[in-house]
Design a protein around this motif. Structure first.
Motif, PDB file in Angstrom:
ATOM      1  N   PRO A 156      20.553  79.982 186.873  1.00  0.00           N
ATOM      2  CA  PRO A 156      21.307  80.759 185.886  1.00  0.00           C
ATOM      3  C   PRO A 156      22.251  79.906 185.040  1.00  0.00           C
ATOM      4  O   PRO A 156      22.639  80.319 183.944  1.00  0.00           O
ATOM      5  N   LEU A 157      22.689  78.746 185.567  1.00  0.00           N
ATOM      6  CA  LEU A 157      23.599  77.833 184.854  1.00  0.00           C
ATOM      7  C   LEU A 157      24.940  78.498 184.549  1.00  0.00           C
ATOM      8  O   LEU A 157      25.482  78.375 183.451  1.00  0.00           O
ATOM      9  N   ASN A 158      25.470  79.181 185.557  1.00  0.00           N
ATOM     10  CA  ASN A 158      26.757  79.858 185.422  1.00  0.00           C
ATOM     11  C   ASN A 158      27.895  79.104 186.120  1.00  0.00           C
ATOM     12  O   ASN A 158      28.991  79.658 186.281  1.00  0.00           O
ATOM     13  N   GLU A 159      27.645  77.863 186.544  1.00  0.00           N
ATOM     14  CA  GLU A 159      28.654  77.119 187.278  1.00  0.00           C
ATOM     15  C   GLU A 159      29.908  76.876 186.429  1.00  0.00           C
ATOM     16  O   GLU A 159      29.831  76.700 185.213  1.00  0.00           O
ATOM     17  N   ALA A 160      31.055  76.841 187.085  1.00  0.00           N
ATOM     18  CA  ALA A 160      32.332  76.594 186.426  1.00  0.00           C
ATOM     19  C   ALA A 160      32.605  75.098 186.332  1.00  0.00           C
ATOM     20  O   ALA A 160      31.995  74.296 187.055  1.00  0.00           O
ATOM     21  N   PRO A 161      33.493  74.693 185.432  1.00  0.00           N
ATOM     22  CA  PRO A 161      33.872  73.276 185.360  1.00  0.00           C
ATOM     23  C   PRO A 161      34.310  72.752 186.726  1.00  0.00           C
ATOM     24  O   PRO A 161      35.017  73.434 187.473  1.00  0.00           O
ATOM     25  N   GLY A 162      33.884  71.545 187.048  1.00  0.00           N
ATOM     26  CA  GLY A 162      34.187  70.936 188.339  1.00  0.00           C
ATOM     27  C   GLY A 162      33.083  71.088 189.361  1.00  0.00           C
ATOM     28  O   GLY A 162      33.102  70.407 190.404  1.00  0.00           O
ATOM     29  N   ALA A 163      32.088  71.956 189.097  1.00  0.00           N
ATOM     30  CA  ALA A 163      31.004  72.160 190.059  1.00  0.00           C
ATOM     31  C   ALA A 163      30.182  70.891 190.231  1.00  0.00           C
ATOM     32  O   ALA A 163      29.880  70.190 189.263  1.00  0.00           O
ATOM     33  N   THR A 164      29.811  70.602 191.453  1.00  0.00           N
ATOM     34  CA  THR A 164      28.993  69.427 191.756  1.00  0.00           C
ATOM     35  C   THR A 164      27.579  69.803 192.180  1.00  0.00           C
ATOM     36  O   THR A 164      26.777  68.926 192.486  1.00  0.00           O
ATOM     37  N   GLN A 165      27.285  71.097 192.190  1.00  0.00           N
ATOM     38  CA  GLN A 165      25.940  71.575 192.471  1.00  0.00           C
ATOM     39  C   GLN A 165      25.567  72.652 191.453  1.00  0.00           C
ATOM     40  O   GLN A 165      26.430  73.409 191.000  1.00  0.00           O
ATOM     41  N   VAL A 166      24.278  72.701 191.109  1.00  0.00           N
ATOM     42  CA  VAL A 166      23.749  73.704 190.194  1.00  0.00           C
ATOM     43  C   VAL A 166      22.762  74.550 190.993  1.00  0.00           C
ATOM     44  O   VAL A 166      21.730  74.049 191.458  1.00  0.00           O
ATOM     45  N   GLN A 167      23.083  75.821 191.165  1.00  0.00           N
ATOM     46  CA  GLN A 167      22.382  76.657 192.123  1.00  0.00           C
ATOM     47  C   GLN A 167      21.068  77.226 191.592  1.00  0.00           C
ATOM     48  O   GLN A 167      20.982  77.674 190.454  1.00  0.00           O
TER      49      GLN A 167
END
Length: 254
Positions: A37-48
């Motif tokens: 989905p590419l909904n990660e917030a700034p600082g995320a180290t994984q893309v789910q």
């Protein structure tokens, strides 16, 4: 109460086992393998990845964590078609890397790729990377990207094995990050040797696909290509809701 609980435990275990990833039954025309989905917030180290097929194809933002717009230590967060999205600059130095797994090495004859895309205006001769698992040495794998064909217009392109194919329909390239511009749903489906492009759900060109399988060890890249298309230059793009799947041979409309 104790007897009821003891009876319930094995029944619940059996139910959960029937819902696990490897045993799910696909009843749709295309069966999902991965969905980012590419909904990660700034600082995320994984893309789910939200599809267990049977594993989650979790990605890693490169060269660093997800960044707030307009930072580029990793993919930048922008407003997407649905929630957030990732923006990738035009230098090829920012991407999401997903390790190779057997479920990403799909048959050429059973392949489905989909994404919401928002390219900026770069003009003819530009390419905009969407996702890539193509090995130049063996001419093996697949790449979905966009190609600029004129002022403010692009078309979808697929590199599959030794062949490259393009949609017959163009669509806007007018995104201005972090929030202004047109989002377009792009998909390509290959069933046997029959290939087709879809733009916003409408047929946008057909082609005859080669045979083979994408059995290479390359990681899947989102937002960058391992090998650039010959003669084209890299341009900026925002991406949202990326999906990889396979065609369901047992699907019936009846």
């Amino acid at each position: 109460m104790v007897r009821y609980t003891l009876w319930l435990i094995p029944a619940l275990a059996l139910f959960l086992a029937s819902c696990s990833g490897p045993n799910l039954v696909c009843t749709t025309p295309t069966c999902p393998v991965a969905h980012w989905p590419l909904n990660e917030a700034p600082g995320a180290t994984q893309v789910q990845d939200v599809v267990a097929s049977p594993v989650f194809n979790t990605g890693t933002p490169k060269p660093g964590p997800v960044a707030a717009w307009p930072g580029f230590s990793g993919p930048s967060t922008v407003n997407g078609q649905s929630g957030g999205a990732f923006y990738f600059p035009g230098n090829g130095a920012t991407w999401v890397e997903v390790p190779s797994t057997p479920d990403l090495n799909l048959s050429y004859g059973s392949l489905y790729l989909e994404a919401y895309v928002a390219p900026v205006q770069c003009g003819a001769g530009a390419y905009y990377p969407v996702l890539d698992k193509w090995d130049q040495v063996g001419a093996n794998g697949y790449t979905l990207y966009l190609e600029g064909v004129g002022p403010g217009q692009v078309r979808a392109a697929l590199r599959l094995g030794g062949g490259t194919f393009a949609s017959t329909q163009t669509f806007p390239a007018n995104f201005q990050p972090p929030s202004t511009g047109t989002w377009t749903k792009v998909a390509v489906k290959v069933d046997g040797t029959s290939g087709a492009f879809y733009i916003n759900g409408n047929l946008a060109g057909t082609f005859t696909a080669p045979s083979g399988s994408t059995s290479n060890a390359l990681s899947l890249w989102i937002g960058a290509l391992h090998t650039a298309p010959t003669g084209l230059y890299h341009c900026e793009i925002a991406l949202d809701e990326l999906k990889v799947g396979k065609v369901n041979p047992n699907f019936s409309t009846q």
